[in-house]
Design an enzyme around this catalytic site. Structure first.
Site, PDB file in Angstrom:
ATOM      1  CB  SER A  90      -7.714   8.552 -11.792  1.00 49.50           C
ATOM      2  OG  SER A  90      -9.002   8.021 -11.862  1.00 49.50           O
TER       3      SER A  90
ATOM      4  CE1 TYR B   1      -8.735  10.226  -6.625  1.00 52.93           C
ATOM      5  CE2 TYR B   1     -10.029   9.561  -8.540  1.00 52.93           C
ATOM      6  CZ  TYR B   1      -8.922   9.405  -7.727  1.00 52.93           C
ATOM      7  OH  TYR B   1      -7.992   8.436  -8.040  1.00 52.93           O
TER       8      TYR B   1
ATOM      9  CE  LYS C 151      -5.341  11.109  -8.174  1.00 47.97           C
ATOM     10  NZ  LYS C 151      -4.061  10.746  -7.581  1.00 47.97           N
TER      11      LYS C 151
HETATM   12  N1  NAD Z   1      -7.319   2.188  -6.496  1.00 49.27           N
HETATM   13  C1  NAD Z   1      -7.676   2.525  -7.713  1.00 49.27           C
HETATM   14  O1  NAD Z   1      -8.458   1.817  -8.393  1.00 49.27           O
HETATM   15  C2  NAD Z   1      -7.129   3.782  -8.331  1.00 49.27           C
HETATM   16  C3  NAD Z   1      -7.583   4.168  -9.608  1.00 49.27           C
HETATM   17  C4  NAD Z   1      -7.053   5.327 -10.178  1.00 49.27           C
HETATM   18  C5  NAD Z   1      -6.085   6.056  -9.521  1.00 49.27           C
HETATM   19  N2  NAD Z   1      -5.671   5.688  -8.286  1.00 49.27           N
HETATM   20  C6  NAD Z   1      -4.641   6.507  -7.607  1.00 49.27           C
HETATM   21  O2  NAD Z   1      -3.613   5.672  -7.130  1.00 49.27           O
HETATM   22  C7  NAD Z   1      -3.025   6.234  -5.947  1.00 49.27           C
HETATM   23  C8  NAD Z   1      -2.954   5.173  -4.863  1.00 49.27           C
HETATM   24  O3  NAD Z   1      -4.267   4.719  -4.588  1.00 49.27           O
HETATM   25  P1  NAD Z   1      -4.559   3.537  -3.570  1.00 49.27           P
HETATM   26  O4  NAD Z   1      -5.744   2.827  -4.111  1.00 49.27           O
HETATM   27  O5  NAD Z   1      -3.312   2.789  -3.281  1.00 49.27           O
HETATM   28  O6  NAD Z   1      -5.014   4.382  -2.278  1.00 49.27           O
HETATM   29  P2  NAD Z   1      -4.612   4.233  -0.718  1.00 49.27           P
HETATM   30  O7  NAD Z   1      -5.542   5.112   0.024  1.00 49.27           O
HETATM   31  O8  NAD Z   1      -4.517   2.795  -0.341  1.00 49.27           O
HETATM   32  O9  NAD Z   1      -3.131   4.836  -0.694  1.00 49.27           O
HETATM   33  C9  NAD Z   1      -2.851   6.207  -0.585  1.00 49.27           C
HETATM   34  C10 NAD Z   1      -1.812   6.367   0.513  1.00 49.27           C
HETATM   35  O10 NAD Z   1      -1.422   7.734   0.563  1.00 49.27           O
HETATM   36  C11 NAD Z   1      -1.291   8.109   1.921  1.00 49.27           C
HETATM   37  N3  NAD Z   1      -1.460   9.569   2.005  1.00 49.27           N
HETATM   38  C12 NAD Z   1      -2.562  10.297   1.671  1.00 49.27           C
HETATM   39  N4  NAD Z   1      -2.328  11.596   1.870  1.00 49.27           N
HETATM   40  C13 NAD Z   1      -1.049  11.716   2.325  1.00 49.27           C
HETATM   41  C14 NAD Z   1      -0.230  12.804   2.715  1.00 49.27           C
HETATM   42  N5  NAD Z   1      -0.676  14.070   2.684  1.00 49.27           N
HETATM   43  N6  NAD Z   1       1.032  12.550   3.130  1.00 49.27           N
HETATM   44  C15 NAD Z   1       1.509  11.283   3.173  1.00 49.27           C
HETATM   45  N7  NAD Z   1       0.778  10.212   2.823  1.00 49.27           N
HETATM   46  C16 NAD Z   1      -0.487  10.429   2.400  1.00 49.27           C
HETATM   47  C17 NAD Z   1      -2.373   7.323   2.643  1.00 49.27           C
HETATM   48  O11 NAD Z   1      -2.124   7.169   4.024  1.00 49.27           O
HETATM   49  C18 NAD Z   1      -2.349   5.991   1.902  1.00 49.27           C
HETATM   50  O12 NAD Z   1      -1.458   5.070   2.513  1.00 49.27           O
HETATM   51  C19 NAD Z   1      -3.891   7.448  -5.597  1.00 49.27           C
HETATM   52  O13 NAD Z   1      -3.225   8.602  -6.059  1.00 49.27           O
HETATM   53  C20 NAD Z   1      -5.154   7.224  -6.386  1.00 49.27           C
HETATM   54  O14 NAD Z   1      -5.777   8.434  -6.719  1.00 49.27           O
HETATM   55  C21 NAD Z   1      -6.173   4.568  -7.666  1.00 49.27           C
END
Ligand code: NAD
Length: 328
Positions: free
Chosen positions: A122, A146, A150
């Site tokens: 991120s 957070y 990362k």
């Molecule tokens: N959305 C953004 O703008 C953004 C920006 C930067 C980084 N990210 C990163 O992208 C990734 C995905 O983000 P997202 O927006 O799709 O989030 P999200 O919450 O929709 O998806 C994360 C998924 O991981 C699952 N999960 C969490 N802990 C778990 C565990 N211990 N075992 C199994 N499953 C688990 C959750 O149930 C969820 O379905 C994350 O790592 C996040 O940090 C997202």
């Protein structure tokens, strides 16, 4: 390369917002997809592509068993907790899941002999960057647990890669938004905190008003500026990163954005234009830890992966997100 056909890809967090879009694109391109998710922060509604394994990443033995049986070629790791203010309130919850469970995943991979890894990092690793656009070589100064979680995983990956234990691509996403243009999947957050989503949910009447946090930033209109990337372009970047690793590419850290900034006011204006709804907006004070401007330098991902975005248009991003919101 001696690879099996078709290539098998594990997508952790594949029931979530970004992972489900990547799973869809992978399946459409002919890859075999195994989705691992414990549905901690998603509904399961997006589980349309790939084979679903309801596993918690804390279960290293379960992961190891699955990996030994299926022998995937690549692991894409999306599963994490993602709500920044919550990470400030509950740091251990974030370090346990985002770092501790990533270690369990990496250990299970190592035990099964799987060596290709793509990590959802991120822009939060940069904290408040000294210069904009921010380059991958900028110092990592995360200002929340957070972002720190990362950055910690990135350090672990760097050391494992240096020791020859794996090769990885760490993709540092900027602000991910939008939804599948075909309308099958979209954001399903149980806690929607992202600006575009909040704006659209306010337009829908799910929130009484939208808050703008801070109007006195040193930016052209006083509100924060961010680099928004369409989730399907981000999905494409993952496929390119995977193909890069599978053809022998060395470990890399790459920004994922368009290199263009949009202010909060601009997003609000476009959200009103897309929805045709003049929802209420309230201006309040700054939130601690929000950098005034966060825009990626994107030359590296273009050069290393040949990344060419298709949806580089904030109006289109908001339109696709709105089409999804309206239906759901
Ligand atoms: N959305 C953004 O703008 C953004 C920006 C930067 C980084 N990210 C990163 O992208 C990734 C995905 O983000 P997202 O927006 O799709 O989030 P999200 O919450 O929709 O998806 C994360 C998924 O991981 C699952 N999960 C969490 N802990 C778990 C565990 N211990 N075992 C199994 N499953 C688990 C959750 O149930 C969820 O379905 C994350 O790592 C996040 O940090 C997202």
């Amino acid at each position: 390369m001696g690879l099996k056909d078709p290539i098998r890809v594990v997508v952790t967090g594949g029931a979530g917002y970004i992972g489900s879009h990547v799973a869809k694109l992978l399946v459409k391109r002919g890859y075999e997809v195994l989705v691992i998710d414990n549905l901690a922060s998603s509904s399961g509604k997006n589980l349309l592509y790939g084979e679903f394994y309801p596993l918690d990443l804390a279960n290293e033995e379960g992961l190891c068993e699955l990996f030994r049986e299926k022998m995937p070629d690549v692991v894409m790791h999306f599963a994490a907790y993602i709500v920044v203010p919550e990470s400030v309130e509950h740091p251990l919850k974030y370090y346990y899941n985002n770092v501790g469970n990533t270690l369990r995943l990496l250990s299970a991979m190592q035990r099964a002999g799987i060596k290709n890894f793509i990590f959802s990092s991120s822009a939060a690793v940069y904290g408040i960057p000294e210069s904009i656009p921010v380059e991958e070589t900028a110092p990592l100064n995360p200002i929340s647990p957070y972002g720190e979680s990362k950055a910690m995983v990135e350090k672990i990956l760097r050391d494992m890669s240096l020791a020859g234990e794996l090769r990885y691509v760490s993709l540092r996403y900027f602000n991910v938004a939008g939804a599948d243009p075909e309308g099958e999947i979209g954001p399903t957050y149980t806690q929607p905190t992202h600006l575009i989503l909040r704006a659209l949910k306010t337009a829908k009447g799910e929130f009484p008003f939208l808050e703008i946090y801070g109007t006195d930033y040193p930016t052209p209109d006083g509100t924060c500026v961010r680099d928004y990337i369409h989730v399907m372009d981000l999905a494409e970047a993952h496929i390119l990163a995977m193909e890069y690793l599978l053809s022998g590419g060395s470990s890399e850290v790459l920004n994922c954005g368009y290199g263009k900034g949009h202010s909060v006011r601009e997003v609000v204006k476009l959200a009103k234009a897309v929805t045709g709804i003049d929802f209420e907006v309230r201006e309040t004070g700054r939130r601690p830890g929000d950098p005034p401007v966060l825009v990626a330098k994107v030359e590296k991902i273009k050069r290393v992966l040949g990344f060419r975005p298709k949806y580089e248009d904030l109006f289109l991003i908001i339109k696709h997100a709105w089409e999804w919101e309206r239906k759901n």
